[in-house]
Write an enzyme that holds these catalytic residues in place. Structure first.
Site, PDB file in Angstrom:
ATOM      1  N   GLY A 179      59.498  59.059  70.866  1.00 40.61           N
ATOM      2  CA  GLY A 179      59.049  60.036  71.861  1.00 40.61           C
ATOM      3  C   GLY A 179      59.630  61.406  71.586  1.00 40.61           C
ATOM      4  O   GLY A 179      60.288  61.635  70.563  1.00 40.61           O
ATOM      5  N   PHE A 180      59.402  62.306  72.519  1.00 44.21           N
ATOM      6  CA  PHE A 180      59.853  63.696  72.386  1.00 44.21           C
ATOM      7  C   PHE A 180      61.382  63.772  72.279  1.00 44.21           C
ATOM      8  O   PHE A 180      61.934  64.108  71.222  1.00 44.21           O
ATOM      9  CB  PHE A 180      59.294  64.481  73.589  1.00 44.21           C
ATOM     10  CG  PHE A 180      59.954  65.777  73.884  1.00 44.21           C
ATOM     11  CD1 PHE A 180      60.189  66.722  72.890  1.00 44.21           C
ATOM     12  CD2 PHE A 180      60.343  66.089  75.189  1.00 44.21           C
ATOM     13  CE1 PHE A 180      60.799  67.936  73.182  1.00 44.21           C
ATOM     14  CE2 PHE A 180      60.951  67.300  75.493  1.00 44.21           C
ATOM     15  CZ  PHE A 180      61.188  68.213  74.481  1.00 44.21           C
ATOM     16  N   ASP A 207      60.480  51.359  69.756  1.00 48.42           N
ATOM     17  CA  ASP A 207      59.482  52.049  70.574  1.00 48.42           C
ATOM     18  C   ASP A 207      58.185  51.239  70.537  1.00 48.42           C
ATOM     19  O   ASP A 207      57.811  50.707  69.486  1.00 48.42           O
ATOM     20  CB  ASP A 207      59.239  53.472  70.004  1.00 48.42           C
ATOM     21  CG  ASP A 207      58.647  54.416  71.032  1.00 48.42           C
ATOM     22  OD1 ASP A 207      57.540  54.128  71.526  1.00 48.42           O
ATOM     23  OD2 ASP A 207      59.277  55.428  71.343  1.00 48.42           O
ATOM     24  N   ASN A 208      57.500  51.155  71.678  1.00 50.94           N
ATOM     25  CA  ASN A 208      56.205  50.444  71.682  1.00 50.94           C
ATOM     26  C   ASN A 208      55.027  51.416  71.555  1.00 50.94           C
ATOM     27  O   ASN A 208      53.874  51.004  71.654  1.00 50.94           O
ATOM     28  CB  ASN A 208      56.053  49.577  72.934  1.00 50.94           C
ATOM     29  CG  ASN A 208      55.952  50.404  74.202  1.00 50.94           C
ATOM     30  OD1 ASN A 208      56.148  51.620  74.181  1.00 50.94           O
ATOM     31  ND2 ASN A 208      55.644  49.750  75.311  1.00 50.94           N
ATOM     32  N   THR A 238      53.708  56.054  74.952  1.00 52.88           N
ATOM     33  CA  THR A 238      53.481  57.499  75.089  1.00 52.88           C
ATOM     34  C   THR A 238      54.008  58.272  73.883  1.00 52.88           C
ATOM     35  O   THR A 238      53.813  59.482  73.790  1.00 52.88           O
ATOM     36  CB  THR A 238      54.176  58.058  76.363  1.00 52.88           C
ATOM     37  OG1 THR A 238      55.581  57.767  76.280  1.00 52.88           O
ATOM     38  CG2 THR A 238      53.617  57.439  77.619  1.00 52.88           C
ATOM     39  N   GLY A 239      54.678  57.585  72.978  1.00 52.43           N
ATOM     40  CA  GLY A 239      55.249  58.232  71.788  1.00 52.43           C
ATOM     41  C   GLY A 239      54.291  58.196  70.612  1.00 52.43           C
ATOM     42  O   GLY A 239      53.145  57.749  70.735  1.00 52.43           O
ATOM     43  N   TYR A 257      58.276  55.792  89.333  1.00 52.15           N
ATOM     44  CA  TYR A 257      59.238  56.378  88.386  1.00 52.15           C
ATOM     45  C   TYR A 257      60.580  56.607  89.074  1.00 52.15           C
ATOM     46  O   TYR A 257      61.612  56.111  88.632  1.00 52.15           O
ATOM     47  CB  TYR A 257      58.666  57.693  87.879  1.00 52.15           C
ATOM     48  CG  TYR A 257      59.487  58.445  86.848  1.00 52.15           C
ATOM     49  CD1 TYR A 257      59.627  57.984  85.544  1.00 52.15           C
ATOM     50  CD2 TYR A 257      60.073  59.669  87.171  1.00 52.15           C
ATOM     51  CE1 TYR A 257      60.351  58.713  84.588  1.00 52.15           C
ATOM     52  CE2 TYR A 257      60.788  60.403  86.228  1.00 52.15           C
ATOM     53  CZ  TYR A 257      60.924  59.917  84.932  1.00 52.15           C
ATOM     54  OH  TYR A 257      61.622  60.652  83.997  1.00 52.15           O
ATOM     55  N   LYS A 310      63.885  54.519  88.222  1.00 56.33           N
ATOM     56  CA  LYS A 310      65.060  55.174  87.621  1.00 56.33           C
ATOM     57  C   LYS A 310      66.276  54.966  88.517  1.00 56.33           C
ATOM     58  O   LYS A 310      67.383  54.751  88.033  1.00 56.33           O
ATOM     59  CB  LYS A 310      64.804  56.663  87.420  1.00 56.33           C
ATOM     60  CG  LYS A 310      63.828  56.981  86.280  1.00 56.33           C
ATOM     61  CD  LYS A 310      64.467  56.786  84.901  1.00 56.33           C
ATOM     62  CE  LYS A 310      63.568  57.297  83.796  1.00 56.33           C
ATOM     63  NZ  LYS A 310      64.080  56.977  82.451  1.00 56.33           N
ATOM     64  N   THR A 357      62.981  69.265  80.411  1.00 55.42           N
ATOM     65  CA  THR A 357      63.323  69.676  79.040  1.00 55.42           C
ATOM     66  C   THR A 357      62.036  69.916  78.256  1.00 55.42           C
ATOM     67  O   THR A 357      61.024  69.250  78.495  1.00 55.42           O
ATOM     68  CB  THR A 357      64.185  68.576  78.388  1.00 55.42           C
ATOM     69  OG1 THR A 357      65.345  68.387  79.200  1.00 55.42           O
ATOM     70  CG2 THR A 357      64.627  68.962  76.982  1.00 55.42           C
TER      71      THR A 357
HETATM   72  P1  NAD Z   1      58.200  60.548  75.855  1.00 48.81           P
HETATM   73  O1  NAD Z   1      57.033  59.946  76.572  1.00 48.81           O
HETATM   74  O2  NAD Z   1      57.927  61.562  74.810  1.00 48.81           O
HETATM   75  O3  NAD Z   1      59.111  59.425  75.214  1.00 48.81           O
HETATM   76  C1  NAD Z   1      59.277  58.161  75.785  1.00 48.81           C
HETATM   77  C2  NAD Z   1      59.186  57.129  74.687  1.00 48.81           C
HETATM   78  O4  NAD Z   1      59.404  55.820  75.249  1.00 48.81           O
HETATM   79  C3  NAD Z   1      57.802  57.088  74.024  1.00 48.81           C
HETATM   80  O5  NAD Z   1      57.942  57.153  72.615  1.00 48.81           O
HETATM   81  C4  NAD Z   1      57.220  55.760  74.473  1.00 48.81           C
HETATM   82  O6  NAD Z   1      56.305  55.210  73.544  1.00 48.81           O
HETATM   83  C5  NAD Z   1      58.479  54.928  74.646  1.00 48.81           C
HETATM   84  N1  NAD Z   1      58.322  53.771  75.540  1.00 48.81           N
HETATM   85  C6  NAD Z   1      57.799  53.737  76.766  1.00 48.81           C
HETATM   86  N2  NAD Z   1      57.842  52.487  77.279  1.00 48.81           N
HETATM   87  C7  NAD Z   1      58.419  51.707  76.312  1.00 48.81           C
HETATM   88  C8  NAD Z   1      58.756  50.334  76.219  1.00 48.81           C
HETATM   89  N3  NAD Z   1      58.491  49.472  77.198  1.00 48.81           N
HETATM   90  N4  NAD Z   1      59.325  49.884  75.073  1.00 48.81           N
HETATM   91  C9  NAD Z   1      59.606  50.743  74.048  1.00 48.81           C
HETATM   92  N5  NAD Z   1      59.308  52.042  74.080  1.00 48.81           N
HETATM   93  C10 NAD Z   1      58.726  52.523  75.207  1.00 48.81           C
HETATM   94  O7  NAD Z   1      59.138  61.155  77.016  1.00 48.81           O
HETATM   95  P2  NAD Z   1      60.469  62.015  76.891  1.00 48.81           P
HETATM   96  O8  NAD Z   1      60.222  63.292  77.574  1.00 48.81           O
HETATM   97  O9  NAD Z   1      60.948  62.008  75.503  1.00 48.81           O
HETATM   98  O10 NAD Z   1      61.461  61.171  77.809  1.00 48.81           O
HETATM   99  C11 NAD Z   1      62.433  60.317  77.276  1.00 48.81           C
HETATM  100  C12 NAD Z   1      63.328  59.798  78.396  1.00 48.81           C
HETATM  101  O11 NAD Z   1      63.974  60.888  79.058  1.00 48.81           O
HETATM  102  C13 NAD Z   1      62.576  59.031  79.483  1.00 48.81           C
HETATM  103  O12 NAD Z   1      63.386  57.948  79.909  1.00 48.81           O
HETATM  104  C14 NAD Z   1      62.446  60.040  80.597  1.00 48.81           C
HETATM  105  O13 NAD Z   1      62.370  59.416  81.848  1.00 48.81           O
HETATM  106  C15 NAD Z   1      63.724  60.834  80.441  1.00 48.81           C
HETATM  107  N6  NAD Z   1      63.576  62.190  80.986  1.00 48.81           N
HETATM  108  C16 NAD Z   1      62.899  63.152  80.272  1.00 48.81           C
HETATM  109  C17 NAD Z   1      62.772  64.426  80.825  1.00 48.81           C
HETATM  110  C18 NAD Z   1      62.069  65.545  80.091  1.00 48.81           C
HETATM  111  O14 NAD Z   1      61.956  66.646  80.634  1.00 48.81           O
HETATM  112  N7  NAD Z   1      61.600  65.357  78.874  1.00 48.81           N
HETATM  113  C19 NAD Z   1      63.305  64.707  82.093  1.00 48.81           C
HETATM  114  C20 NAD Z   1      63.950  63.692  82.779  1.00 48.81           C
HETATM  115  C21 NAD Z   1      64.095  62.436  82.214  1.00 48.81           C
END
Ligand code: NAD
Ligand code: UDP
Length: 317
Positions: A10-11, A31-32, A35-36, A150, A154, A180
């Site tokens: 993911g991001f 990662d599954n 969303t990545g 969510y 969390k 972020t």
């Molecule tokens: P993202 O969607 O880019 O990354 C999340 C990753 O998790 C993806 O690659 C997705 O494929 C993977 N994923 C989801 N369910 C899964 C599962 N069951 N098994 C394996 N992989 C799985 O999102 P992000 O912005 O990179 O967020 C990453 C984490 O940070 C998350 O937990 C999110 O809640 C937390 N977060 C992010 C932000 C932000 O602003 N980016 C803010 C608060 C919290």
């Protein structure tokens, strides 16, 4: 060190993998791809210190993995009800990975004697009645509203992590991440990428509500440094806010993006504010400053410029 990053494609996870490898660690990215995207980690595939497995971490870990630390980032993260990659569109996956997933990863970390970090969120404060939000604030969250899949998952993920520390002495900590942005953000409906995309196409900014709601935006490199600081310097059982404490209204964000892109887009409200959309959000990061010696270095304009350069140079697929 051998380090598992769930959600590593993911991001945030992909930038965390980069930084951990740069620091000389071996990274196992799980990662599954819900969303990545494999593109986010394509540059790491030939590294001898990187391994990827397509795994649903709601169901625990593949057998016989050896590791010293787990960063649990796997979870959908966008609240945008119009987007198929949002947690609103993926409610059961979101609840599962943050609850069952967190539980089984805590068990696995305990068995291995590994350190565990749970990636929580500012959303656990809900629509906050305290401002800015300190870690001691318990939040104002709807248990049944559209964002609850969510927010409450969390919150329960934090409860699970805290219970493993309290009752089993797991070496775990919690990072509450605030908004972020940066390169590799998905088009998942979150405001920064929506506004930049609109500005680049000279289309109207899709502002929800009157745009007077506030957020605080952290550049990804700062956030990744913060996550590593929480894992390395954070105390067992502690919670740390990670985010940039500069607060902006959504209209101010739109104006800043418009100016940087030199866009002719109109800044206009396209729909009403979604249910339970927090009116104000800003982290109090005093604890991370004092205990971790961490604070963000990149301000909003600098960060947006870096994101723009990235968006203008990536090959269009
Ligand atoms: P993202 O969607 O880019 O990354 C999340 C990753 O998790 C993806 O690659 C997705 O494929 C993977 N994923 C989801 N369910 C899964 C599962 N069951 N098994 C394996 N992989 C799985 O999102 P992000 O912005 O990179 O967020 C990453 C984490 O940070 C998350 O937990 C999110 O809640 C937390 N977060 C992010 C932000 C932000 O602003 N980016 C803010 C608060 C919290
Ligand atoms: N928002 C908006 N237009 C969009 C996407 C989001 O006006 O296209 C607003 C949203 O209503 C919220 C803020 O921007 O008030 C931040 O939204 P985001 O989805 O990035 O994340 P949140 O902070 O709500 O989790």
């Amino acid at each position: 060190m051998k380090i598992i990053v769930t959600g590593g494609a993911g991001f945030l996870g992909s930038h965390l993998c980069d930084k951990l490898i740069e620091k000389g660690n071996r990274v196992i990215c799980l990662d599954n791809l819900l969303t990545g995207n494999m593109d986010n980690i394509a540059h790491l595939q030939n590294s001898p210190n990187f391994e990827f497995a397509q795994v649903d971490t709601s169901e625990g870990l593949p057998q016989d993995l050896d590791f010293d630390q787990i960063y649990h980032l796997a979870s959908p993260a966008s609240p945008n009800q119009n987007n198929p990659r949002s947690y609103i569109a993926l409610p059961f996956d979101t609840m599962q990975v943050n609850t069952f997933g967190t539980w089984s990863l805590c068990e696995e970390a305990l068995v291995r004697g590994a350190k565990f970090l749970f990636a929580s969120t500012s959303e656990i404060y809900g629509n906050p009645l305290e401002h800015p939000q300190k870690e001691s604030y318990n939040g104002n969250v709807s248990p049944t509203g559209p964002r609850s899949v969510y927010d409450e998952a969390k919150r329960f993920g934090e409860t699970i992590t805290a219970a493993f520390v309290r009752y089993n002495n797991l070496d775990a900590r919690i990072a509450r991440i605030f908004n972020t942005y940066g390169p590799r953000m998905a088009q998942d409906g979150r405001v920064v990428i929506e506004f930049i995309t609109a500005a680049l196409a000279n289309k109207p900014f899709p502002v929800f509500g009157d745009g007077k709601q506030t957020r605080s935006f952290c550049y990804v490199s700062d956030l990744v440094d913060g996550l590593i600081a929480v894992m390395e310097k954070g105390a067992k059982g502690e919670v740390y806010n990670l985010g940039n404490p500069q607060e902006f209204t959504i209209l101010e964000l739109a104006e800043t993006v418009k100016k940087l892109v030199n866009s002719t887009s109109e800044i206009t409200s396209v729909e009403r504010l979604p249910t339970d959309d927090p009116a104000r959000r800003c982290p109090d990061i005093q604890k991370a400053k004092e205990m971790l010696n961490w604070e963000p270095k990149v301000n909003l304009e600098e960060g947006l410029k870096k994101l723009l350069v990235y968006l203008q140079t990536i090959p269009k697929s």
